[in-house]
Design an enzyme around this catalytic site. Structure first.
Site, PDB file in Angstrom:
ATOM      1  CG  ASP A 265      10.371  -7.206   3.009  1.00 55.58           C
ATOM      2  OD1 ASP A 265       9.267  -6.726   3.334  1.00 55.58           O
ATOM      3  OD2 ASP A 265      11.265  -7.431   3.844  1.00 55.58           O
TER       4      ASP A 265
ATOM      5  CG  HIS B 219      17.395  -0.011  -2.260  1.00 54.42           C
ATOM      6  ND1 HIS B 219      17.345   1.349  -2.469  1.00 54.42           N
ATOM      7  CD2 HIS B 219      16.349  -0.273  -1.430  1.00 54.42           C
ATOM      8  CE1 HIS B 219      16.354   1.882  -1.777  1.00 54.42           C
ATOM      9  NE2 HIS B 219      15.729   0.920  -1.146  1.00 54.42           N
ATOM     10  NE  ARG B 220      11.555   0.018  -3.774  1.00 55.88           N
ATOM     11  CZ  ARG B 220      11.970   0.753  -2.744  1.00 55.88           C
ATOM     12  NH1 ARG B 220      12.358   2.011  -2.909  1.00 55.88           N
ATOM     13  NH2 ARG B 220      12.003   0.233  -1.545  1.00 55.88           N
TER      14      ARG B 220
ATOM     15  CG  ASN C  44      -2.161  -0.665   1.070  1.00 56.33           C
ATOM     16  OD1 ASN C  44      -2.812  -0.446   0.058  1.00 56.33           O
ATOM     17  ND2 ASN C  44      -2.536  -1.509   2.013  1.00 56.33           N
TER      18      ASN C  44
ATOM     19  CG  PHE D  86       9.601   6.123   0.906  1.00 52.79           C
ATOM     20  CD1 PHE D  86      10.093   6.033  -0.381  1.00 52.79           C
ATOM     21  CD2 PHE D  86       9.545   4.962   1.677  1.00 52.79           C
ATOM     22  CE1 PHE D  86      10.521   4.810  -0.903  1.00 52.79           C
ATOM     23  CE2 PHE D  86       9.966   3.729   1.162  1.00 52.79           C
ATOM     24  CZ  PHE D  86      10.453   3.663  -0.130  1.00 52.79           C
ATOM     25  N   GLY D  87      10.680   7.146   3.967  1.00 49.33           N
ATOM     26  CA  GLY D  87      11.452   6.303   4.883  1.00 49.33           C
ATOM     27  C   GLY D  87      12.718   6.996   5.372  1.00 49.33           C
ATOM     28  CE1 TYR D  88      15.133   4.302   9.588  1.00 49.15           C
ATOM     29  CE2 TYR D  88      14.110   2.854   7.957  1.00 49.15           C
ATOM     30  CZ  TYR D  88      14.352   3.197   9.274  1.00 49.15           C
ATOM     31  OH  TYR D  88      13.818   2.437  10.291  1.00 49.15           O
ATOM     32  CG  ASP D  89      14.698   8.044   0.481  1.00 49.43           C
ATOM     33  OD1 ASP D  89      15.540   7.124   0.488  1.00 49.43           O
ATOM     34  OD2 ASP D  89      13.719   8.055  -0.273  1.00 49.43           O
TER      35      ASP D  89
ATOM     36  CE  LYS E 266      14.987   6.006  -3.043  1.00 44.30           C
ATOM     37  NZ  LYS E 266      13.809   5.961  -2.178  1.00 44.30           N
TER      38      LYS E 266
HETATM   39  P1  IMP Z   1       8.573  -2.928   3.792  1.00 40.85           P
HETATM   40  O1  IMP Z   1       7.414  -2.200   3.199  1.00 40.85           O
HETATM   41  O2  IMP Z   1       8.206  -3.919   4.825  1.00 40.85           O
HETATM   42  O3  IMP Z   1       9.477  -3.473   2.741  1.00 40.85           O
HETATM   43  O4  IMP Z   1       9.389  -1.822   4.613  1.00 40.85           O
HETATM   44  C1  IMP Z   1      10.335  -1.071   4.008  1.00 40.85           C
HETATM   45  C2  IMP Z   1      10.845  -0.017   4.984  1.00 40.85           C
HETATM   46  O5  IMP Z   1      12.244   0.137   4.723  1.00 40.85           O
HETATM   47  C3  IMP Z   1      10.205   1.322   4.671  1.00 40.85           C
HETATM   48  O6  IMP Z   1       9.118   1.586   5.535  1.00 40.85           O
HETATM   49  C4  IMP Z   1      11.348   2.289   4.894  1.00 40.85           C
HETATM   50  O7  IMP Z   1      11.431   2.605   6.249  1.00 40.85           O
HETATM   51  C5  IMP Z   1      12.577   1.479   4.530  1.00 40.85           C
HETATM   52  N1  IMP Z   1      12.916   1.664   3.099  1.00 40.85           N
HETATM   53  C6  IMP Z   1      12.838   0.750   2.101  1.00 40.85           C
HETATM   54  N2  IMP Z   1      13.211   1.284   0.929  1.00 40.85           N
HETATM   55  C7  IMP Z   1      13.484   2.570   1.181  1.00 40.85           C
HETATM   56  C8  IMP Z   1      13.901   3.651   0.342  1.00 40.85           C
HETATM   57  O8  IMP Z   1      14.021   3.549  -0.883  1.00 40.85           O
HETATM   58  N3  IMP Z   1      14.116   4.814   0.981  1.00 40.85           N
HETATM   59  C9  IMP Z   1      13.971   4.977   2.320  1.00 40.85           C
HETATM   60  N4  IMP Z   1      13.561   4.014   3.131  1.00 40.85           N
HETATM   61  C10 IMP Z   1      13.327   2.811   2.563  1.00 40.85           C
END
Ligand code: IMP
Length: 208
Positions: free
Chosen positions: A77, A193-194, A10, A165-168, A188
């Site tokens: 993941d 990684h993606r 999501n 997003f996340g740790y970016d 990016k």
């Molecule tokens: P998932 O949805 O269980 O795979 O959780 C992935 C988590 O890893 C995210 O909520 C982020 O905190 C972190 N993460 C994964 N990929 C990225 C990225 O491309 N940028 C920043 N944080 C990431």
């Protein structure tokens, strides 16, 4: 007609990156298109384990509920591994700051990570993002194809930037001086990684 790819997530940030990286030959859907799909508990201790679990549970659910969709399921993941923390937060990246195993806000996760790294000098703040993608054919309950990508870098001493997003905002990719939060999404999407995992996936799909 573009090939349909249902992303087992999501997270619209992830989905937007995946659609951009796959390009217009693919049409990405997400779990918001299937709001009654069951939530998968991500309790495996590896990224690959969780990615496979997400992909196969969706294959199964689509089949048993006779959902009319063809194409592929793509389960990403991913997370961050910090060397000074022996690989933390790893598979717990989305719920690092949580007390109850539920995903929590990016701000809370980032703040916990900065606290844990307080006093650690820049040269010891090396880290990597890791992405594992499981790709499963809709309608076929077979072992998914796995693609791995990593992006090396280091953790800054403060959050910078609002992109991604996340740790970016904390992650400075190797050979750069700015975080993914500050860099353009085009950059990016060249380094991440993606991007690496999806590049391999696209190549595999052209042959299969
Ligand atoms: P998932 O949805 O269980 O795979 O959780 C992935 C988590 O890893 C995210 O909520 C982020 O905190 C972190 N993460 C994964 N990929 C990225 C990225 O491309 N940028 C920043 N944080 C990431």
């Amino acid at each position: 007609m573009p090939t349909q790819v249902l992303i087992a997530s999501n997270n619209h940030h992830k989905a937007d990156e995946i659609q951009t990286l796959l390009g217009s030959d693919y049409q990405c859907l997400t779990l918001s298109n299937f709001p009654d799909a069951p939530l998968v508990i991500e309790d495996a201790n590896t990224f690959a384990g969780n990615a496979v679990k997400k992909a196969l549970s969706l294959v199964n659910w689509l089949k048993t509920n006779n959902k009319e969709i063809e194409g592929w399921i793509l389960a990403d993941d991913s997370g961050l591994e910090v060397d000074a923390l022996e690989g933390e937060p790893g598979v717990y990246s989305a719920r690092y700051a949580s007390n109850n195993d539920q995903n929590c806000s990016d701000a809370a996760n980032n703040s916990k990570l900065l606290d844990k790294l307080e006093g650690i000098e820049p040269s010891r703040r090396t880290a990597r993002f890791r992405c594992v993608i499981a790709l499963a054919k809709i309608g076929e309950y077979a072992q998914p194809q796995i693609f791995n990508g990593i992006c090396e870098g280091q953790i800054s001493e403060a959050a910078n930037g609002v992109n991604g997003f996340g740790y970016d905002p904390l992650f400075i990719p190797k050979n750069f001086n700015n975080s993914f939060g500050e860099l353009d999404s085009e950059i990016k999407n060249l380094l991440s990684h993606r991007a690496s995992a999806l590049h391999q996936l696209k190549e595999w799909l052209t042959k299969n």
